[in-house]
Scaffold this motif. Structure first.
Motif, PDB file in Angstrom:
ATOM      1  N   SER A  13      64.878  -8.937 -59.239  1.00 38.15           N
ATOM      2  CA  SER A  13      64.025  -7.748 -59.214  1.00 38.15           C
ATOM      3  C   SER A  13      62.620  -8.077 -58.755  1.00 38.15           C
ATOM      4  N   LEU A  14      62.068  -9.175 -59.235  1.00 37.37           N
ATOM      5  CA  LEU A  14      60.715  -9.547 -58.824  1.00 37.37           C
ATOM      6  C   LEU A  14      60.667  -9.853 -57.339  1.00 37.37           C
ATOM      7  N   GLU A  25      57.254  -0.173 -63.028  1.00 35.10           N
ATOM      8  CA  GLU A  25      58.436   0.472 -63.606  1.00 35.10           C
ATOM      9  C   GLU A  25      59.586  -0.506 -63.763  1.00 35.10           C
ATOM     10  N   ARG A  26      59.791  -1.369 -62.791  1.00 33.34           N
ATOM     11  CA  ARG A  26      60.871  -2.355 -62.884  1.00 33.34           C
ATOM     12  C   ARG A  26      60.578  -3.388 -63.962  1.00 33.34           C
ATOM     13  N   ILE A  27      59.341  -3.816 -64.034  1.00 32.44           N
ATOM     14  CA  ILE A  27      58.970  -4.778 -65.073  1.00 32.44           C
ATOM     15  C   ILE A  27      59.158  -4.136 -66.444  1.00 32.44           C
ATOM     16  N   LYS A  28      58.764  -2.882 -66.560  1.00 34.05           N
ATOM     17  CA  LYS A  28      58.930  -2.179 -67.826  1.00 34.05           C
ATOM     18  C   LYS A  28      60.409  -2.085 -68.206  1.00 34.05           C
ATOM     19  N   ALA A  29      61.259  -1.780 -67.245  1.00 30.99           N
ATOM     20  CA  ALA A  29      62.697  -1.695 -67.513  1.00 30.99           C
ATOM     21  C   ALA A  29      63.249  -3.050 -67.943  1.00 30.99           C
ATOM     22  N   PHE A 128      58.695 -13.133 -72.891  1.00 30.92           N
ATOM     23  CA  PHE A 128      58.847 -12.312 -71.695  1.00 30.92           C
ATOM     24  C   PHE A 128      57.652 -12.509 -70.773  1.00 30.92           C
ATOM     25  N   ASN A 129      56.455 -12.464 -71.332  1.00 26.93           N
ATOM     26  CA  ASN A 129      55.242 -12.645 -70.529  1.00 26.93           C
ATOM     27  C   ASN A 129      55.209 -14.026 -69.881  1.00 26.93           C
TER      28      ASN A 129
END
Length: 147
Positions: A13-14, A25-29, A128-129
């Motif tokens: 995704s990244l 939005e993708r990072i949030k998902a 996660f971070n």
């Protein structure tokens, strides 16, 4: 196994991000999926947790954005001592707001989740971070031609 799938999804995704909003939005998902897995939220917990968490995230983001815009406008060449003192007062006030926001968030979470899961949340957010930072660093290095 799930962690491996999320890590692969994160990596793919990244790599495919193109716009900032889309990226957020993708990072949030990805974060939602990761935290849900790590916390092992029941359906009832998830229904109560996510609105509280999302509200906290939005408020924290607004505080960061506000503080960043203030710091961005600083002209150190023309900054007087009095203006600098005012800015320090503002910085301290912003930190207090941030701390108060986090304290309220934890109090709200204690009505929803056991304390152990609240601690797991902090650990999972940090992990996660860290993974996000490592992935961005890897992407940046690969663009520069570093192995």
């Amino acid at each position: 196994m799930r962690t491996l799938i999320i890590a692969l999804l994160l990596s793919v995704s990244l790599h495919s991000f193109s716009q900032d909003n889309d990226r957020r939005e993708r990072i949030k998902a990805l974060k939602v999926a990761y935290l849900t897995e790590q916390l092992e939220l029941s359906k009832t917990e998830a229904q109560q947790f996510w609105p509280v968490y999302n509200t906290f995230e939005e408020k924290e983001h607004e505080l960061r954005k506000e503080n960043y815009s203030k710091r961005k406008e600083i002209n150190f060449e023309s900054l007087s001592e009095q203006e600098a003192k005012k800015m320090i007062d503002d910085m301290v006030s912003a930190e207090k707001k941030k701390q108060e926001l986090r304290e309220n968030f934890i109090r709200d979470l204690q009505k929803i989740l056991p304390s152990k899961k609240i601690i797991k949340l902090k650990v999972a957010e940090d992990e996660f971070n860290k993974k996000m930072f490592e992935e961005f660093k890897k992407r940046k290095d690969s663009k520069k031609g570093k192995p």
